[in-house]
Design an enzyme around this catalytic site. Structure first.
Site, PDB file in Angstrom:
ATOM      1  NE  ARG A   1      -0.705  -0.198   4.996  1.00 23.27           N
ATOM      2  CZ  ARG A   1      -0.299  -1.321   5.559  1.00 23.27           C
ATOM      3  NH1 ARG A   1      -0.420  -2.461   4.898  1.00 23.27           N
ATOM      4  NH2 ARG A   1       0.240  -1.333   6.766  1.00 23.27           N
ATOM      5  CE1 TYR A   2       1.788   3.162   4.482  1.00 27.11           C
ATOM      6  CE2 TYR A   2       2.771   1.020   4.953  1.00 27.11           C
ATOM      7  CZ  TYR A   2       1.953   2.075   5.320  1.00 27.11           C
ATOM      8  OH  TYR A   2       1.301   2.042   6.525  1.00 27.11           O
ATOM      9  CB  THR A   3       5.998   0.070  -2.808  1.00 27.37           C
ATOM     10  OG1 THR A   3       5.101  -1.028  -2.987  1.00 27.37           O
ATOM     11  CG2 THR A   3       6.850  -0.164  -1.577  1.00 27.37           C
TER      12      THR A   3
END
Length: 752
Positions: free
Chosen positions: A119-121
């Protein structure tokens, strides 16, 4: 029981179930396909990203979006496994030519699994992925339904280069595994071109081009050329990688680590050895890695005298600074079967795949060109008869059949005419159509020419391989440097090499003093004790003690107490036989030859290393006849030296020291004959032993008299080993002997 139920023996059911699962894991999960070099999950990730429009020039999108598409459309498995496969394809330290371009935290060489959650990258496809995808919509791939039958997915991707070798892969199936190392793109492309030029190319000729694996690290591959050849011949084996280092301001700087080796882990391994006192010559460790120097590990020695080549050799043998990588070229071939293949088979089979892919691409394009030419022929008919065509369209209820019958058109041509817009009826359009027709006719002839000629097909294959190698290739990163096998240092090798003096007292107390300028007799001794012997050597040499029973013992000087105190009793470190005392002490190089003898007249030659026994009980070195004693060991400088034996009665015998056997232990051979009756009464026995160079002159001290014996006079006492010896007039009681040698000026007195 319901009639719908099927009765099946349990063993039959489990056998089929396990077999089906095994085949699924082998074919659809763990092993790569030779054509595109990808496992199914990798292929689905790359295809899903291309469907999302995430090419190399697109904006980055959240990785969760890609993973969601892959799971929802093509790969009904766990999201974490899918994301981890995607991460591996994005890590430049894991993949030689990454397929995914990542933004954010995608892990580090020290900890590849430290990547952030999906969900961050963000991610998109790398430029290299074009080699797998650019020909996808051109009739080059077989398509199969996805898991729920609602979508189609490619069975394989039309790879333009042998990705199976370029990026390699690892996988564990059921009953088999694969470990394919990465290779250099330019080398592999050149090898494929060589195979097109000369289909009978041998493995050795290919290995002149493909030097070996090429990992995404600058560390050295140290496996020999012969072993690498064996790997590529059999499809199995292993290669060794070694870190690259250099000396800088006295310290060692490591600038490249083997593939997937963590610098932090290496430092931990070295630090653990330092804590356990296994690396006394290393003073400090530092990790100076940064953005400019991704790998920079510094090892600082204790002094400039430390042999860092030897230290690094030890670290290569005991840490991950040198690592072995298994190779197993197992893959699914064009026949759909898993098999271990050699390099020649892999490239030959991939060229079959590539030739078929290019043929399909050309046929697909030719079909498109022929369709378009067919339509253009119809359009030209319409332009040449424009008024009549317009009239038919205006007046006929069914203009298509009318056009077809009037002008002899096909349904496709008639449909194209009816779909023409009015603005395309301009005079210029006819010129455009004729121009397009001319170009397409040229392309048709060219395509048909290539498809009909094997030579032209080969030239096209080579041209495309060369263009891709130039566009995507790079220099080799892992140099091949054949080196000797690393060996760990023994505890003895690790000891610092400093001058020491070992001091033994009459009561058997021992201590170690630093340096050689020691006044051993003047040291402080216990009450009633005094100096007995001292030997000089290095701190990494063992000191050997020989007791009165003929046993020898060895102790490392570093374990002995300092000479600042009075020492420790040897009995605390050694287990002597009852009643035995330590009579002799010595330190020499391992291969130094020594003369060991008993006063019964027997002796042999051995090396200093033969005396070394590190267990407390020592080893039986010299076998003593009854009532005999051990003579002081004598150093033998040269094989041509002479041995002079002198008995208590003054008898002298000289013979070549080479006449004595070289043994590691035992009684030895007779040096000089001593009558047993005289020996038993204590009237005679071997008193002194000297090893002297040829042409030596002796000065013999008898009481206050000094008698000089020149080489020609010494001939009188020269004889065969084991004889009685000669009693020279006036030399019955010899106190000591001085040796004057043309080669050695020092005294030959061997007594302590």
């Amino acid at each position: 029981m319901s009639d719908m139920a099927e009765r099946l023996a349990l063993h039959e059911f489990t056998e089929n179930a396990y077999l089906n699962y095994s085949m699924y894991v082998i074919m659809d999960r763990a092993l790569p396909f030779i054509g595109d070099g990808l496992k199914p999950v990798q292929r689905r990730i790359v295809y899903a990203m291309s469907e999302l429009g995430l090419n190399a020039s697109a904006k980055f999108k959240k990785s969760a979006r890609t993973v969601g598409d892959v799971l929802g459309k093509y790969h009904p498995h766990g999201d974490s496994a899918c994301y981890e496969a995607m991460v591996l394809m994005a890590q430049p330290f894991s993949y030689r030519y990454p397929l995914v371009d990542g933004q954010g935290n995608w892990g580090a060489p020290d900890d590849p699994k430290s990547f952030a959650a999906m969900r961050y990258t963000e991610s998109r496809l790398s430029k290299y992925s074009e080699l797998l995808l650019s020909e996808l919509g051109q009739g080059t791939a077989d398509w199969v339904p996805n898991f729920d039958g609602t979508l189609q997915e490619p069975k394989m991707l039309p790879a333009r280069l042998p990705n199976i070798l370029l990026n390699g892969t690892t996988g564990i199936a059921v009953g088999m595994a694969t470990d394919i190392p990465p290779h250099n793109l330019r080398e592999v492309a050149q090898a494929a071109i060589a195979l097109i030029d000369q289909p009978k190319t041998t493995l050795d000729q290919l290995l002149d081009i493909v030097q070996g694996p090429d990992y995404p690290t600058e560390a050295e591959i140290i496996t020999s050329r012969a072993e690498i050849r064996k790997i590529y011949e059999n499809g199995r084996g292993s290669v060794r990688m070694r870190a690259v280092w250099k000396k800088e301001d006295g310290a060692v700087v490591i600038s490249a680590l083997p593939h997937q080796v963590s610098g932090a882990r290496v430092l931990e391994q070295i630090a653990a050895q330092m804590r356990n006192k296994k690396l006394p010559m290393v003073d400090d460790l530092r990790d100076e890695s940064d953005h400019e120097n991704p790998t920079r590990l510094v090892i600082v020695p204790r002094s400039n005298r430390v042999d860092m080549d030897q230290v690094m050799n030890h670290l290569f043998a005991t840490t991950d600074l040198e690592k072995s990588y298994r190779i197993n070229l197992n893959m699914i071939g064009l026949d759909g079967r898993p098999a271990v293949k050699n390099l020649l088979e892999i490239l030959s089979e991939w060229l079959v795949f590539r030739r078929d892919t290019v043929r399909r691409r050309l046929n697909y394009r030719l079909e498109k060109v022929l369709k378009r030419l067919h339509i253009l022929e119809g359009l030209l008919v319409a332009f040449l008869n424009i008024d009549e065509v317009i009239e038919i369209i205006r007046n006929e209820d069914e203009p298509k059949p009318a056009l077809m019958s009037r002008f002899g058109l096909t349904e496709t041509q008639a449909e194209a005419i009816l779909e023409l817009k009015l603005r395309h009826l301009a005079k210029l359009e006819e010129m455009k159509i004729r121009g397009e027709q001319s170009e397409l006719e040229k392309e048709r002839d060219q395509l048909q020419g290539i498809l009909a000629s094997e030579r032209k097909m080969n030239n096209l294959l080579k041209k495309e391989l060369q263009a891709d190698a130039q566009a995507y290739g790079d220099d080799r990163r892992s140099p091949l440097q054949e080196r000797e096998e690393a060996k760990a240092m023994s505890e003895h090798d690790m000891l610092p090499s400093e001058p020491v003096t070992i001091v033994l007292s009459q009561m058997g107390w021992v201590r170690s003093a630093k340096g050689h300028d020691i006044d051993a007799p003047g040291l402080n001794y216990k009450a009633g004790d005094s100096f007995k012997a001292a030997v000089k050597g290095k701190s990494n040499q063992p000191v050997v003690f020989v007791d009165s029973t003929g046993r020898s013992y060895a102790i490392d000087p570093i374990t002995l107490p300092s000479a600042r105190g009075q020492g420790e009793p040897l009995t605390g470190k050694l287990t002597l036989p009852p009643g035995a005392t330590v009579d002799h002490m010595l330190m020499e190089s391992d291969d130094q030859k020594l003369l060991m003898a008993s006063d019964a007249g027997y002796g042999f030659v051995c090396t200093f290393n033969d005396l070394v026994a590190r267990n407390r009980a020592g080893k039986a070195l010299i076998t003593l006849p009854e009532n005999a004693h051990v003579m002081p060991p004598v150093v033998i400088e040269d094989a041509s030296d002479m041995l002079l034996a002198i008995t208590q009665a003054g008898r002298m015998l000289m013979f070549p020291v080479s006449d004595l056997p070289q043994l590691s232990k035992g009684k030895g051979n007779k040096i000089i004959n001593i009558p047993s009756a005289e020996a038993a009464r204590g009237e005679d026995g071997l008193a002194q032993l000297y090893v002297l160079p040829p042409q030596s002159t002796l000065t013999i001290h008898v009481g206050k008299r000094k008698i000089k014996l020149r080489p020609e006079e010494l001939q009188k006492v020269t004889g065969e080993r084991g004889r009685r010896g000669t009693l020279m007039r006036g030399l019955q009681r010899i106190d000591r002997v001085e040796i004057d040698s043309p080669r050695r000026a020092s005294s030959g007195d061997s007594e302590e």
